[in-house]
Design a protein around this motif. Sequence first.
Motif, PDB file in Angstrom:
ATOM      1  N   THR A  70     -14.206  -3.653  25.026  1.00 26.56           N
ATOM      2  CA  THR A  70     -12.990  -4.509  24.394  1.00 26.56           C
ATOM      3  C   THR A  70     -12.198  -5.032  25.286  1.00 26.56           C
ATOM      4  O   THR A  70     -11.661  -6.092  25.137  1.00 26.56           O
ATOM      5  CB  THR A  70     -12.339  -3.234  23.358  1.00 26.56           C
ATOM      6  N   ASN A  71     -12.121  -4.207  26.281  1.00 29.45           N
ATOM      7  CA  ASN A  71     -10.897  -4.702  27.370  1.00 29.45           C
ATOM      8  C   ASN A  71     -11.640  -4.597  28.880  1.00 29.45           C
ATOM      9  O   ASN A  71     -12.440  -3.586  29.011  1.00 29.45           O
ATOM     10  CB  ASN A  71      -9.802  -3.921  27.408  1.00 29.45           C
ATOM     11  N   SER A  72     -11.421  -5.428  29.381  1.00 24.73           N
ATOM     12  CA  SER A  72     -11.714  -5.585  31.045  1.00 24.73           C
ATOM     13  C   SER A  72     -10.547  -5.331  31.887  1.00 24.73           C
ATOM     14  O   SER A  72      -9.342  -5.572  31.285  1.00 24.73           O
ATOM     15  CB  SER A  72     -12.418  -6.888  31.432  1.00 24.73           C
ATOM     16  N   THR A  88      -0.527  -8.761  30.757  1.00 26.12           N
ATOM     17  CA  THR A  88      -1.307  -7.324  30.557  1.00 26.12           C
ATOM     18  C   THR A  88      -2.387  -7.047  31.609  1.00 26.12           C
ATOM     19  O   THR A  88      -2.570  -8.236  32.211  1.00 26.12           O
ATOM     20  CB  THR A  88      -1.817  -7.585  28.910  1.00 26.12           C
ATOM     21  N   ALA A 101      -4.989  -5.345  30.563  1.00 24.92           N
ATOM     22  CA  ALA A 101      -6.131  -5.404  29.898  1.00 24.92           C
ATOM     23  C   ALA A 101      -6.606  -6.652  29.571  1.00 24.92           C
ATOM     24  O   ALA A 101      -5.827  -7.181  28.485  1.00 24.92           O
ATOM     25  CB  ALA A 101      -5.848  -4.173  28.677  1.00 24.92           C
ATOM     26  N   TYR A 102      -7.505  -7.212  29.681  1.00 28.02           N
ATOM     27  CA  TYR A 102      -8.301  -8.360  29.483  1.00 28.02           C
ATOM     28  C   TYR A 102      -9.183  -8.333  28.277  1.00 28.02           C
ATOM     29  O   TYR A 102     -10.077  -7.758  28.560  1.00 28.02           O
ATOM     30  CB  TYR A 102      -8.906  -9.089  30.740  1.00 28.02           C
ATOM     31  N   ARG A 103      -8.862  -8.848  27.210  1.00 30.49           N
ATOM     32  CA  ARG A 103      -9.680  -8.774  25.821  1.00 30.49           C
ATOM     33  C   ARG A 103     -11.097  -9.432  26.433  1.00 30.49           C
ATOM     34  O   ARG A 103     -11.225 -10.476  26.834  1.00 30.49           O
ATOM     35  CB  ARG A 103      -9.128  -9.418  24.670  1.00 30.49           C
ATOM     36  N   SER A 104     -12.369  -8.599  26.282  1.00 29.73           N
ATOM     37  CA  SER A 104     -13.674  -9.187  26.647  1.00 29.73           C
ATOM     38  C   SER A 104     -14.160  -9.908  25.433  1.00 29.73           C
ATOM     39  O   SER A 104     -14.919  -9.569  24.903  1.00 29.73           O
ATOM     40  CB  SER A 104     -14.265  -7.915  26.902  1.00 29.73           C
ATOM     41  N   GLY A 128     -11.021 -14.143  27.202  1.00 34.25           N
ATOM     42  CA  GLY A 128      -9.738 -13.416  27.198  1.00 34.25           C
ATOM     43  C   GLY A 128      -8.632 -13.875  26.289  1.00 34.25           C
ATOM     44  O   GLY A 128      -8.748 -14.477  25.508  1.00 34.25           O
ATOM     45  N   GLN A 186     -17.192 -11.044  20.000  1.00 31.16           N
ATOM     46  CA  GLN A 186     -16.449  -9.762  20.798  1.00 31.16           C
ATOM     47  C   GLN A 186     -17.867  -8.793  21.063  1.00 31.16           C
ATOM     48  O   GLN A 186     -18.649  -8.710  20.375  1.00 31.16           O
ATOM     49  CB  GLN A 186     -15.557  -8.924  19.476  1.00 31.16           C
ATOM     50  N   PHE A 200      -6.405   2.427  29.975  1.00 34.79           N
ATOM     51  CA  PHE A 200      -6.966   1.219  30.053  1.00 34.79           C
ATOM     52  C   PHE A 200      -7.392   0.588  31.272  1.00 34.79           C
ATOM     53  O   PHE A 200      -7.841  -0.269  31.534  1.00 34.79           O
ATOM     54  CB  PHE A 200      -6.173  -0.014  29.178  1.00 34.79           C
ATOM     55  N   THR A 201      -6.948   1.580  32.519  1.00 32.35           N
ATOM     56  CA  THR A 201      -7.147   1.224  33.698  1.00 32.35           C
ATOM     57  C   THR A 201      -7.658   2.045  34.759  1.00 32.35           C
ATOM     58  O   THR A 201      -8.024   1.617  35.947  1.00 32.35           O
ATOM     59  CB  THR A 201      -5.866   0.560  34.479  1.00 32.35           C
TER      60      THR A 201
END
Length: 430
Positions: A11-13, A36, A38-41, A61, A79, A413-414
């Motif tokens: 979901t997030n990178s 942000t 959190a980069y939307r994958s 992203g 997605q 998220f990280t």
Amino acid sequence: MAAIGIDFGTTNSAVARVPSGGGVELATFPFEGAFTDAYRSLLYLEQIKERGRNTVKSFTGPEGIEQYLAAETKGRLIQSLKSFLSSRLLESTEIFGKLYTVEELIARILQDLRARAEQQFGIRIDAVVAGRPVRFVGSANDSDDDFAQNRLQQAFQLAGFESGRFEMEPVAAAHYYESTLDHDELILIGDFGGGTSDFSLIRVGPGVRKRGRKPEDLLGNAGVGVAGDAFDAKIIRHLVAPALGLGSEMRSFGKTLPVPSWLYAKLERWHYLSFLRARDVMNTLRTIRAQAVEPDKIEALIEVIEEDLGYQLHRAVQRLKAGLSASAAAEFRFSSGSIDLRATVERQAFELWIWEELDKIAVCVDSLLLSANVGAKDVDVVFLTGGSSFVPAVRAIFESRFGRERIRSGNEFTSVARGLALAAAKFEFD
Ligand SMILES: Nc1ncnc2c1ncn2[C@@H]1O[C@H](COP(=O)(O)OP(=O)(O)OP(=O)(O)O)[C@@H](O)[C@H]1O
Ligand SMILES: [Mg+2]
């Protein structure tokens, strides 16, 4: 040589590195007027006419989201690409008449992550320590996992990384957690993402680092391809699919038949949804609409697929889940074009919908402890991370086994990217 850590998530990178002064620096990405980490994958492809010729442009992203939302005629928004990696059936896919491999599609996202990191960190990046789940989504055995990892490696190569290595995602989260410790602990990591739930049982701390890490400090890893996306599937099955015709009937040659359910099985998985928009599927849908007892519902399904509404649907489901993580009941609202679905959902109902997934996660944790011959009482701390660790029923699995006082969480998220950055700093050195 400069190396960074990249957590390419379902979901997030996230991307991080250790600067020369120490600590960890995260890459940040502009989105909706803020930044942000959190980069939307996700990947958005659009066909554009330039000088009379059709060309395909791709965006990833936040930029992909913005382009998609601004487009009058929607292109294709994909997605959860990571969930395709273990699938030997899907080698390549045709988009706007051109074939793309899964590796190429993922490489587009990695390329942009790398470019942004180079720009922000002001360095040329050639190496990477990348995360991988213990078990990829859809993988049945080690050979499927090797296959998936090889593909992910090729994606990194296509994105211009010259060297690198993989680290198990929960082990990376453990490296991060270790950096916060002033004493040694035997910890259980639980990382719950969009695609997978991953676990590591590992001894960490300053003492372990000082004497040198030994292979036996890692007591075991385990994982299962069940996490946030699988929860989402159940929300779609119970709230959305019935409004789009699941369970309704059609009349064909004097017989009454149920509307085919395979369509909805694809609709409920983010990585398949966008691929429903193919000529043969659309033809089937039009035939069903003509025979349906409730054609309005099939019309709404056609709208979701034709308009590629996966992004809006994902957002609606994500909002509901966040609401249910915070309160005992929350509103679901999916509204786009002529579709307007609303419902109040009780947390208890949601937990019933996902009981099978929760059970698979619990079985995975228990079998890790069993195979490592470690009792729950021997674990000093349980560190829960990843976006799906916010789900109270997921936390409850650990609260019942270890007690609340031993559970820690943070940097949902990280944490994996931070741990990968620490590993990348060592990789540079080796
Ligand atoms: N407050 C919340 N409550 C419940 N679920 C949440 C919440 N916030 C995020 N999520 C879910 O967390 C998941 C994303 O988490 P995360 O970014 O850690 O995954 P990922 O790293 O992309 O996936 P993976 O590690 O499986 O490759 C999504 O399914 C999202 O819906
Ligand atoms: Mg993750």
